[in-house]
Design a protein around this motif. Sequence first.
Motif, PDB file in Angstrom:
ATOM      1  N   ARG A  79       0.769  -1.321   0.131  1.00 17.43           N
ATOM      2  CA  ARG A  79      -0.148   0.089   0.357  1.00 17.43           C
ATOM      3  C   ARG A  79       0.741   1.283  -0.049  1.00 17.43           C
ATOM      4  O   ARG A  79       1.859   0.728   0.309  1.00 17.43           O
ATOM      5  N   VAL A  80       0.647   2.004  -1.004  1.00 16.52           N
ATOM      6  CA  VAL A  80       1.115   3.539  -0.989  1.00 16.52           C
ATOM      7  C   VAL A  80       0.942   4.372   0.684  1.00 16.52           C
ATOM      8  O   VAL A  80      -0.285   4.278   1.161  1.00 16.52           O
ATOM      9  N   ARG A  81       2.110   4.296   0.714  1.00 17.00           N
ATOM     10  CA  ARG A  81       2.048   5.630   2.116  1.00 17.00           C
ATOM     11  C   ARG A  81       2.118   7.177   2.548  1.00 17.00           C
ATOM     12  O   ARG A  81       0.681   8.278   2.503  1.00 17.00           O
ATOM     13  N   SER A  82       2.878   7.174   0.856  1.00 18.64           N
ATOM     14  CA  SER A  82       2.390   8.856   0.839  1.00 18.64           C
ATOM     15  C   SER A  82       3.740   8.496  -1.068  1.00 18.64           C
ATOM     16  O   SER A  82       4.744   7.825  -0.996  1.00 18.64           O
ATOM     17  N   ALA A  83       3.551   9.293  -1.821  1.00 20.20           N
ATOM     18  CA  ALA A  83       3.425   9.526  -3.447  1.00 20.20           C
ATOM     19  C   ALA A  83       3.875  10.991  -3.744  1.00 20.20           C
ATOM     20  O   ALA A  83       3.183  11.910  -3.230  1.00 20.20           O
ATOM     21  N   ARG A  84       5.100  11.028  -4.376  1.00 27.02           N
ATOM     22  CA  ARG A  84       5.299  12.737  -5.135  1.00 27.02           C
ATOM     23  C   ARG A  84       5.629  12.409  -6.321  1.00 27.02           C
ATOM     24  O   ARG A  84       6.358  11.420  -6.256  1.00 27.02           O
ATOM     25  N   PRO A  85       5.533  13.398  -7.640  1.00 25.79           N
ATOM     26  CA  PRO A  85       6.344  13.236  -8.632  1.00 25.79           C
ATOM     27  C   PRO A  85       7.460  13.644  -8.871  1.00 25.79           C
ATOM     28  O   PRO A  85       7.648  14.953  -7.136  1.00 25.79           O
ATOM     29  N   TYR A  86       8.645  13.597  -9.164  1.00 30.66           N
ATOM     30  CA  TYR A  86       9.414  14.436  -9.436  1.00 30.66           C
ATOM     31  C   TYR A  86       9.457  14.776 -11.021  1.00 30.66           C
ATOM     32  O   TYR A  86       9.361  14.395 -12.126  1.00 30.66           O
ATOM     33  N   ALA A  87      10.084  16.209 -11.095  1.00 30.96           N
ATOM     34  CA  ALA A  87       9.967  16.528 -12.645  1.00 30.96           C
ATOM     35  C   ALA A  87      10.980  17.944 -13.430  1.00 30.96           C
ATOM     36  O   ALA A  87      11.629  17.610 -12.161  1.00 30.96           O
ATOM     37  N   ILE A  88      11.125  18.057 -14.343  1.00 32.08           N
ATOM     38  CA  ILE A  88      12.580  18.684 -14.843  1.00 32.08           C
ATOM     39  C   ILE A  88      11.112  20.126 -15.502  1.00 32.08           C
ATOM     40  O   ILE A  88      10.113  19.063 -16.629  1.00 32.08           O
ATOM     41  N   GLY A  89      10.739  20.868 -15.379  1.00 28.42           N
ATOM     42  CA  GLY A  89      10.571  22.271 -15.583  1.00 28.42           C
ATOM     43  C   GLY A  89       9.386  21.675 -15.079  1.00 28.42           C
ATOM     44  O   GLY A  89       9.132  21.427 -14.365  1.00 28.42           O
ATOM     45  N   ASP A  90       8.772  21.327 -16.212  1.00 31.72           N
ATOM     46  CA  ASP A  90       7.153  21.334 -16.480  1.00 31.72           C
ATOM     47  C   ASP A  90       6.392  20.295 -16.607  1.00 31.72           C
ATOM     48  O   ASP A  90       5.245  19.449 -16.338  1.00 31.72           O
ATOM     49  N   GLU A  91       7.821  19.107 -16.438  1.00 31.37           N
ATOM     50  CA  GLU A  91       6.937  17.814 -17.056  1.00 31.37           C
ATOM     51  C   GLU A  91       7.491  16.924 -16.177  1.00 31.37           C
ATOM     52  O   GLU A  91       8.734  16.729 -15.338  1.00 31.37           O
ATOM     53  N   ILE A  92       6.674  15.656 -15.363  1.00 29.83           N
ATOM     54  CA  ILE A  92       6.711  14.585 -14.837  1.00 29.83           C
ATOM     55  C   ILE A  92       7.536  13.484 -15.304  1.00 29.83           C
ATOM     56  O   ILE A  92       7.113  12.757 -16.193  1.00 29.83           O
ATOM     57  N   LEU A  93       8.742  13.540 -14.461  1.00 25.83           N
ATOM     58  CA  LEU A  93       9.340  12.955 -14.949  1.00 25.83           C
ATOM     59  C   LEU A  93       8.797  11.361 -14.687  1.00 25.83           C
ATOM     60  O   LEU A  93       9.138  10.008 -15.077  1.00 25.83           O
ATOM     61  N   TYR A  94       9.069  10.862 -13.036  1.00 23.68           N
ATOM     62  CA  TYR A  94       8.519   9.883 -12.284  1.00 23.68           C
ATOM     63  C   TYR A  94       7.460  10.121 -11.710  1.00 23.68           C
ATOM     64  O   TYR A  94       8.050  11.704 -10.753  1.00 23.68           O
ATOM     65  N   TRP A  95       7.226   9.310 -10.864  1.00 19.82           N
ATOM     66  CA  TRP A  95       6.806   9.629  -9.440  1.00 19.82           C
ATOM     67  C   TRP A  95       7.432   8.606  -8.676  1.00 19.82           C
ATOM     68  O   TRP A  95       7.444   7.985  -8.650  1.00 19.82           O
ATOM     69  N   TRP A  96       7.556   9.164  -6.977  1.00 21.66           N
ATOM     70  CA  TRP A  96       8.724   8.454  -5.581  1.00 21.66           C
ATOM     71  C   TRP A  96       7.183   7.927  -5.055  1.00 21.66           C
ATOM     72  O   TRP A  96       6.589   8.408  -4.328  1.00 21.66           O
ATOM     73  N   ALA A  97       7.003   6.596  -4.350  1.00 19.85           N
ATOM     74  CA  ALA A  97       6.244   6.196  -3.416  1.00 19.85           C
ATOM     75  C   ALA A  97       7.312   6.046  -1.824  1.00 19.85           C
ATOM     76  O   ALA A  97       7.943   4.667  -2.566  1.00 19.85           O
ATOM     77  N   LEU A  98       6.326   6.014  -1.385  1.00 23.14           N
ATOM     78  CA  LEU A  98       7.149   5.005  -0.204  1.00 23.14           C
ATOM     79  C   LEU A  98       6.239   4.287   0.114  1.00 23.14           C
ATOM     80  O   LEU A  98       4.610   4.528   0.041  1.00 23.14           O
ATOM     81  N   LEU A  99       6.270   2.703   0.400  1.00 24.83           N
ATOM     82  CA  LEU A  99       5.553   1.198   0.227  1.00 24.83           C
ATOM     83  C   LEU A  99       5.576   1.245   2.087  1.00 24.83           C
ATOM     84  O   LEU A  99       6.250   0.511   2.219  1.00 24.83           O
TER      85      LEU A  99
END
Length: 107
Positions: A79-99
């Motif tokens: 289950r996802v405990r917390s998540a957030r996007p990582y971006a360069i400029g206005d473009e989201i490269l990937y999502w990071w999540a702690l499970l």
Amino acid sequence: MMTDWVRSVMERYGQTLQIETAETTGQVRAFLQPLAENSERSPSAVTGLGWMDTRLWLYLGREKLTDGDGIVWGEVRLRVRSARPYAIGDEILYWWALLETEKEAAE
């Protein structure tokens, strides 16, 4: 484009995961790894409810995740405990999540 590069790396080196969000359920390719600092110190704890797996997991993927979403990898349910996007400029490269394992997430 940077997102194409990230996508190709995940396709080549990532794991196939089942994602269960409020919007969708499906398979994706992403990175999923146990966090060494937690799993190496004390991978479990005994509580009044019994034995609990306290290991945390790291997700890096292109699919957006939010708190409470589910991930299945083989027989491992998380289950996802917390998540957030990582971006360069206005473009989201990937999502990071702690499970965390699903059993502990439900308690």
